[in-house]
Design a protein around this motif. Structure first.
Motif, PDB file in Angstrom:
ATOM      1  N   GLU A 119       0.838  -1.193   0.000  1.00  0.00           N
ATOM      2  CA  GLU A 119       0.000   0.000   0.000  1.00  0.00           C
ATOM      3  C   GLU A 119       0.875   1.247   0.000  1.00  0.00           C
ATOM      4  O   GLU A 119       1.806   1.358   0.804  1.00  0.00           O
ATOM      5  CB  GLU A 119      -0.912  -0.006   1.225  1.00  0.00           C
ATOM      6  N   VAL A 162      -2.651  -1.349  -3.319  1.00  0.00           N
ATOM      7  CA  VAL A 162      -3.392  -0.110  -3.046  1.00  0.00           C
ATOM      8  C   VAL A 162      -2.505   1.077  -3.391  1.00  0.00           C
ATOM      9  O   VAL A 162      -1.367   1.173  -2.912  1.00  0.00           O
ATOM     10  CB  VAL A 162      -3.824  -0.034  -1.567  1.00  0.00           C
ATOM     11  N   HIS A 181      -2.729   5.422  -3.817  1.00  0.00           N
ATOM     12  CA  HIS A 181      -3.437   6.699  -3.740  1.00  0.00           C
ATOM     13  C   HIS A 181      -2.516   7.782  -4.292  1.00  0.00           C
ATOM     14  O   HIS A 181      -1.410   7.980  -3.778  1.00  0.00           O
ATOM     15  CB  HIS A 181      -3.801   7.038  -2.289  1.00  0.00           C
ATOM     16  N   ARG A 238      -5.676  -3.563  -6.451  1.00  0.00           N
ATOM     17  CA  ARG A 238      -7.081  -3.737  -6.080  1.00  0.00           C
ATOM     18  C   ARG A 238      -7.794  -2.408  -5.864  1.00  0.00           C
ATOM     19  O   ARG A 238      -8.987  -2.287  -6.145  1.00  0.00           O
ATOM     20  CB  ARG A 238      -7.199  -4.565  -4.801  1.00  0.00           C
ATOM     21  N   LYS A 239      -7.067  -1.410  -5.350  1.00  0.00           N
ATOM     22  CA  LYS A 239      -7.671  -0.114  -5.051  1.00  0.00           C
ATOM     23  C   LYS A 239      -6.818   0.985  -5.665  1.00  0.00           C
ATOM     24  O   LYS A 239      -5.598   1.029  -5.452  1.00  0.00           O
ATOM     25  CB  LYS A 239      -7.781   0.114  -3.538  1.00  0.00           C
ATOM     26  N   HIS A 260      -6.943   5.239  -6.134  1.00  0.00           N
ATOM     27  CA  HIS A 260      -7.549   6.548  -5.892  1.00  0.00           C
ATOM     28  C   HIS A 260      -6.683   7.602  -6.562  1.00  0.00           C
ATOM     29  O   HIS A 260      -5.479   7.677  -6.300  1.00  0.00           O
ATOM     30  CB  HIS A 260      -7.638   6.851  -4.391  1.00  0.00           C
ATOM     31  N   LEU A 275      -9.004  -5.186 -10.065  1.00  0.00           N
ATOM     32  CA  LEU A 275      -9.399  -3.906  -9.481  1.00  0.00           C
ATOM     33  C   LEU A 275     -10.798  -4.004  -8.872  1.00  0.00           C
ATOM     34  O   LEU A 275     -11.754  -4.423  -9.528  1.00  0.00           O
ATOM     35  CB  LEU A 275      -9.376  -2.812 -10.554  1.00  0.00           C
ATOM     36  N   GLN A 276     -10.909  -3.620  -7.600  1.00  0.00           N
ATOM     37  CA  GLN A 276     -12.181  -3.665  -6.882  1.00  0.00           C
ATOM     38  C   GLN A 276     -12.715  -2.279  -6.529  1.00  0.00           C
ATOM     39  O   GLN A 276     -13.920  -2.112  -6.365  1.00  0.00           O
ATOM     40  CB  GLN A 276     -12.019  -4.466  -5.584  1.00  0.00           C
ATOM     41  N   GLU A 277     -11.837  -1.305  -6.413  1.00  0.00           N
ATOM     42  CA  GLU A 277     -12.261   0.037  -6.006  1.00  0.00           C
ATOM     43  C   GLU A 277     -11.522   1.073  -6.834  1.00  0.00           C
ATOM     44  O   GLU A 277     -10.289   1.041  -6.931  1.00  0.00           O
ATOM     45  CB  GLU A 277     -11.986   0.234  -4.517  1.00  0.00           C
ATOM     46  N   ARG A 337     -16.711  -0.892  -6.158  1.00  0.00           N
ATOM     47  CA  ARG A 337     -16.904   0.474  -5.662  1.00  0.00           C
ATOM     48  C   ARG A 337     -16.309   1.459  -6.658  1.00  0.00           C
ATOM     49  O   ARG A 337     -15.125   1.354  -7.016  1.00  0.00           O
ATOM     50  CB  ARG A 337     -16.247   0.634  -4.286  1.00  0.00           C
ATOM     51  N   ASP A 362     -10.181  10.400  -0.333  1.00  0.00           N
ATOM     52  CA  ASP A 362     -11.096   9.273  -0.421  1.00  0.00           C
ATOM     53  C   ASP A 362     -12.500   9.735  -0.146  1.00  0.00           C
ATOM     54  O   ASP A 362     -12.849  10.047   0.970  1.00  0.00           O
ATOM     55  CB  ASP A 362     -10.691   8.204   0.600  1.00  0.00           C
TER      56      ASP A 362
END
Length: 534
Positions: A271, A295, A297, A320-321, A323, A347-349, A374, A485
């Motif tokens: 992450e 992850v 961001h 997976r996430k 942003h 990818l889930q979010e 999401r 987020d």
């Protein structure tokens, strides 16, 4: 723990009253002799048949306030509650120092401690921290907030006494690199480190390097916020071989070179959060070496473009996430998102703020990322009814959808009624084309679907509220703020306050007019009555 002979006798509230001002939890602000009243009125104390261990388990299921209130019942409950409490939060004003011996004599099993001082108060100093370290040698977690009187010397002694520390967090503190080095040199079990506004590190040229120390082998999470010279933590980050999460928020300096060193030596990163730091495609290309990254961001990093995102997507295929707050720079768009759709099927979010994707990239994401659950699209000028219809038709796994400040209308809401079979929640904010009728129709069409609408209502002619005031009254922080987020799962609707104030302004005017009319009618009635008498 054993039952004492004084179990049924009432306890005095003097000791509780002496320490209660420093407890951050409610419940002991106004202690009284309620224990005496209870003991005198009760014929049988059924709790006497419970072992201390069972009573402790009951206390652990209570909230902090309820535990405090339960502790004033009798001497036994006071002792059991204190010995079974492992988490303690104290107001760390300077006056706390005198109460520390009594506090820690009562709570002698504390392993998680928070010391928080008001910014306008003088905090505890080194002597108090050293005393705490001597009484609580089994501490595993420590949180310091606004403890500005602590120095490197106090931190050094504390670290030497509390070597079992696993989590450490500090904010607005005044110690510097020496105190931090003492911590990571002595605490070989440290797993999580969070540092915010460390005032003792200011000069970028003279700052002492921090790390790696003994903690480098155990550290898994490092979070740095609002640091003038956060790069002095470079040796610690590079030396943390088992690091899984790295979060950098508003730390000055060029981070590209340091990210290259981190990626070369740390292969366990899962992450990464980068917010408002100086990082470019070079840094993203370096992060692409972290093949286990799940992850990512990127919040308000204007030098990052499609090129960097494409490099990450191509090599970090476990993502997976994701942003992204593009800050409306238009440097990340379809090309980068198509690469994500091509190489990151897990990818889930996905959260896009200030990014302008088109149907081309959204259709690719919906088709290839079958696990996407999401999705948030905020401040996107290109997301209209066509794009929403594409999402509705192809995102079969989607469960939560957030759309804010996008040019969609009720036609997009109609498309959602027939698509996304697994959708459970839709949140629409500040989309001028979406009306209350459209949201009501969607609710009626899909009864199990939660629809949260903050409609932008037109300003009433007689409402005494300006457009700027309406924006302020909305009360919603920008979804790109903080960690970038948006609250996809939020169930509140703060935007209703705007329309409420508009209606309130109109209502107050009508009420004033009605009141004036009634007064005038009453005055006219008195005139007619007087004229009749005459």
């Amino acid at each position: 723990m054993g039952q004492t002979a004084s179990a049924a006798r009432p306890r005095s509230s003097k000791s509780t009253a002496a320490i209660s001002p420093f407890l951050a939890e409610p419940g002991l602000e106004n202690p009284d002799d309620s224990g005496a009243e209870l003991d005198n009125s009760a014929e049988i104390d059924y709790s006497l048949s419970l072992p201390d261990e069972c009573l402790a388990c009951i206390f652990q299921s209570l909230s902090a306030g309820d535990r405090n209130r339960a502790s004033v019942v009798c001497r036994r409950w006071l002792a059991v509650e204190g010995q079974s409490r492992h988490r303690l939060s104290l107001k760390a004003a300077a006056e706390l120092s005198a109460a520390i011996p009594r506090l820690l004599a009562r709570f002698d099993s504390v392993t998680k401690l928070a010391l928080k001082c008001d910014r306008r108060s003088v905090s505890i100093g080194d002597d108090a921290l050293i005393l705490i370290s001597q009484r609580c040698r089994n501490l595993t977690r420590l949180k310091l907030r606004a403890c500005r009187e602590l120095t490197d010397e106090g931190m050094s002694v504390f670290a030497a006494n509390c070597r079992n520390l696993q989590k450490f967090s500090c904010g607005s503190s005044s110690f510097g690199a020496k105190g931090m080095n003492a911590l990571i040199d002595n605490c070989g079990l440290l797993e999580e480190l969070s540092v915010k506004r460390l005032r003792g590190i200011t000069d970028a040229t003279a700052a002492e390097a921090i790390g790696p120390g003994k903690a480098a082998d155990s550290l898994k999470i490092i979070c740095l916020k609002d640091l003038y010279n956060g790069q002095c933590f470079g040796p610690l980050i590079i030396g943390a071989k088992n690091l899984r999460s790295l979060k950098l928020f508003r730390c000055s300096g060029d981070w590209d070179k340091l990210l290259e060193l981190i990626a070369d030596r740390v292969d366990s990163l899962i992450e990464v959060h980068l917010e408002r730091i100086q990082v470019s495609d070079l840094g993203l290309s370096a992060l692409s070496k972290c093949a286990n990254l799940e992850v990512l961001h990127l919040v308000k990093t204007p030098e990052c473009t499609n090129i960097g995102l494409m490099a990450v997507a191509e090599k970090c295929r476990l993502l997976r996430k994701l942003h992204i707050d593009g800050w409306k720079t238009n440097r990340i768009g379809d090309d980068g998102l198509i690469a994500v759709a091509t190489y990151c099927p897990n990818l889930q979010e996905l959260v896009l703020i200030g990014v302008n994707p088109t149907r081309l990239s959204l259709e690719k994401l919906a088709t290839n990322c079958q696990s996407l659950e999401r999705l948030a699209l905020c401040g996107s000028e290109t997301v209209g009814d066509t794009e929403i219809s594409c999402i509705a038709a192809k995102c079969f796994a989607l469960k939560k959808l957030c759309i804010k400040s996008c040019p969609m209308s009720d036609h997009g809401m109609e498309a959602l009624a027939g698509g996304c079979p697994n959708l459970v929640k839709v949140k629409v904010k500040k989309c001028r084309g979406v009306t209350t009728e459209g949201a009501d129709w969607l609710r009626a069409s899909r009864g199990s679907l939660s629809v949260n609408l903050d409609a932008v209502e037109p300003e009433l002619p007689d409402a005494s509220i300006s457009e700027q005031e309406a924006g302020d009254a909305d009360g919603d922080a920008p979804l790109g703020g903080g960690s970038g987020d948006p609250n996809i799962a939020s169930s509140s609707s703060n935007g209703r306050s705007t329309s409420f104030k508009m209606r309130l302004g109109s209502f107050s005017r009508r009420s004033l007019a009605m009141c004036s009319f009634k007064r005038w009618s009453s005055f006219g009635g008195r005139l007619r009555s007087n004229s009749g008498r005459s």
